[in-house]
Write a protein that holds these residues in place. Structure first.
Motif, mmCIF file in Angstrom:
data_model
loop_
_atom_site.group_PDB
_atom_site.id
_atom_site.type_symbol
_atom_site.label_atom_id
_atom_site.label_comp_id
_atom_site.label_asym_id
_atom_site.label_seq_id
_atom_site.Cartn_x
_atom_site.Cartn_y
_atom_site.Cartn_z
ATOM 1 N N ASP A 261 0.823 -1.218 0.000
ATOM 2 C CA ASP A 261 0.000 0.000 0.000
ATOM 3 C C ASP A 261 0.853 1.263 0.000
ATOM 4 O OD1 ASP A 261 -1.727 -2.062 0.597
ATOM 5 O OD2 ASP A 261 -2.945 -0.871 1.955
ATOM 6 N N LYS A 304 -5.459 -0.428 -4.283
ATOM 7 C CA LYS A 304 -4.187 0.253 -4.461
ATOM 8 C C LYS A 304 -3.024 -0.742 -4.439
ATOM 9 C CE LYS A 304 -1.495 4.102 -2.536
ATOM 10 N NZ LYS A 304 -1.419 5.122 -1.446
ATOM 11 N N ASN A 308 0.039 -1.438 -7.403
ATOM 12 C CA ASN A 308 1.397 -1.112 -6.953
ATOM 13 C C ASN A 308 2.348 -2.279 -7.171
ATOM 14 O OD1 ASN A 308 0.713 1.458 -6.171
ATOM 15 N ND2 ASN A 308 0.698 1.038 -3.974
#
Length: 508
Positions: A261, A304, A308
């Motif tokens: 994150d 997220k 990533n």
């Protein structure tokens, strides 16, 4: 008086950081202390004999889930051989419920609870002085005159006051060097021992840079940061990454465990410009089920997190390792399949399918009845079943884990795996589950296999599939050949071609 500071590591390539911290904390008494590291693969008689012939007055073991049963077996026999020898244990496996532990194991004289540097320093000072004033040693629980005495807990240490662990005990050339720049974790995952500590204690950045420089100067092969979340402070993380890149020696590799994150643009930019092989990162996804994550106090933004990780993988410069945990609350078999498929599609270099362990001292262990956990009563305390997944379901996941390790994590089958999952028109999990079913049906689980035989087994599976999907065996044979040529040395390929694709049934 001679004191042995020792442990049993899980593998030869591992080293034990705790022993080095303890030794450096008591360095003024170093002439009285020997440090020896064994492994769980060493024969019991070998370890026993080495300790007995050392003539030690006290032996101190660092204890973990992977070695506690072996340590206790050794301790019992060492005490029988030399009743006057004092036995001290420390580490996470004895720091919880220590009084009951001491009552149950009469061969143990002392237990050091919690962070051990100051406890060990005071213990050694007291022991070598022969004054027996152990009541002054905070964090020590001990047996004396048939009674058990419990001292006040040790104070939380100022991490910066702990000496550099490699000041006298230099890192080995052929082992992983473990290093710690932060103690504690900002997150409170209920299955992790790091959640017990509520504080994050970083070393000053300049000290970390100086100590990293030492590893670079020594041309250490791999430095593995044991910080629970290396990028908890993104600015600090990026500064260290840049420092390592600026001083790259072309040899040393650095391993970090990060929170997906918290990956930011600067982190990606830096790693994208790094030498390939300089960094490897590990990211604990654990599950994509929000109920499971919430139940273990792991609040993650998967919307997220997954992009990533995908960006990190696509850089092509960083070895990426992602983790899943089977056995979390609210994660049933179908839910786990979704988690597996969601993480597999990221294309990380390694995907570890782990199984939940109810470690002593963790919140999840206290909640075992709430979630109906059945687990192994001895280390490593692995989950057998819970309200959401049966023992049979767990066993099936064990089979999938086995095949995932053999064919994905071990490497050498990339193009074949991509083709199989795409052209067999199944999900990644369905493919590995079916391959595992075939593998176990044929009895291949009963022994280990050379890499060459794994190609033969895959081809045999393809021939089995060819009955319903004509032509797939020939395609997979061609891809296996290409993968093999990329992976094995030329002599091994020649030997394979001479022997052929049929596996020797006598080797099963």
């Amino acid at each position: 008086m001679k004191i042995l500071l020792t442990t049993l590591n899980a593998k030869y390539i591992h080293s034990n950081l705790s022993l080095k911290y303890l030794y450096m904390s008591a360095v003024e008494h170093r002439r009285s202390i020997d440090v020896r590291e064994f492994t769980i693969n060493n024969d019991d008689d070998y370890i026993y004999t080495e300790i007995i012939r050392g003539g030690y007055s006290a032996v101190c073991f660092s204890c973990y889930i992977w070695n506690i049963s072996r340590v206790l077996y050794l301790v019992e026999n060492l005490k029988k051989a030399k009743p006057e020898m004092k036995i001290a244990l420390g580490g996470p496996e004895v720091s919880f419920e220590p009084i009951d532990f001491l009552r149950s194991h009469k061969s143990v004289d002392y237990i050091m609870v919690g962070e051990g540097e100051e406890i060990f320093r005071d213990f050694v000072k007291t022991f070598v002085s022969r004054n027996q004033a152990f009541d002054k040693v905070k964090g020590l629980i001990y047996r004396l005159g048939g009674k058990i005495f419990v001292n006040p807990p040790a104070d939380m240490q100022e991490f910066d006051s702990v000496p550099f662990p490699y000041g006298f005990l230099l890192p080995s050339d052929d082992r992983i060097v473990y290093y710690e720049s932060v103690r504690g974790c900002p997150f409170q995952c209920s299955y992790c021992l790091s959640s017990v500590e509520k504080h994050v204690r970083p070393l000053p950045l300049e000290r970390v840079k100086k100590e990293v420089s030492f590893f670079l100067f020594k041309h250490v092969k791999q430095v593995k940061f044991i910080d629970r979340t290396f990028n908890y402070d993104r600015g600090r993380c990026n500064q260290l990454v840049k420092y390592i890149m600026d001083h790259d020696n072309g040899i040393t590799n650095f391993h970090f465990e990060i929170c997906g994150d918290l990956i930011d643009e600067e982190f990606l930019r830096l790693l994208g410009a790094a030498r390939k092989g300089l960094f490897q990162v590990e990211i604990g996804v654990q599950s994509l089920n929000p109920l499971a994550l919430g139940a273990v106090d792991r609040q993650k933004n998967t919307d997220k997190l997954l992009p990533n990780i995908q960006q990190l993988v696509q850089l092509g410069t960083v070895h990426t390792h992602v983790d899943l945990i089977a056995g979390l609350p609210f994660e049933d078999y179908l839910s786990f399949i979704d988690s597996f498929n969601g993480v597999y599609q990221l294309g990380a270099d390694q995907l570890q399918l782990g199984f939940l362990k109810l470690l002593k001292g963790t919140k999840i262990r206290e909640e075992k009845d709430k979630y109906g956990y059945v687990f192994r009563e001895s280390a490593p305390y692995e989950v057998i079943a819970n309200k959401f997944m049966s023992a049979e379901g767990m066993a099936r996941l064990k089979m999938v884990e086995h095949l995932l390790d053999l064919y994905y994590n071990r490497g050498g089958f990339q193009k074949t795996l991509e083709y199989a999952i795409q052209h067999l028109q199944v999900t990644a999990f369905d493919f590995y589950e079916e391959l595992a079913y075939f593998f176990y049906l044929k009895g291949y689980q009963h022994r280990s296999h050379k890499k060459e035989d794994l190609y033969r087994i895959f081809y045999e599976y393809a021939c089995w599939k060819d009955r319903s999907l004509p032509g797939v065996a020939a395609d997979i044979q061609e891809l296996l050949t290409a993968d093999m040529q990329r992976t094995l040395n030329p002599d091994a390929v020649k030997k394979f071609n001479k022997k052929g694709w049929n596996i020797d049934r006598r080797t099963i």
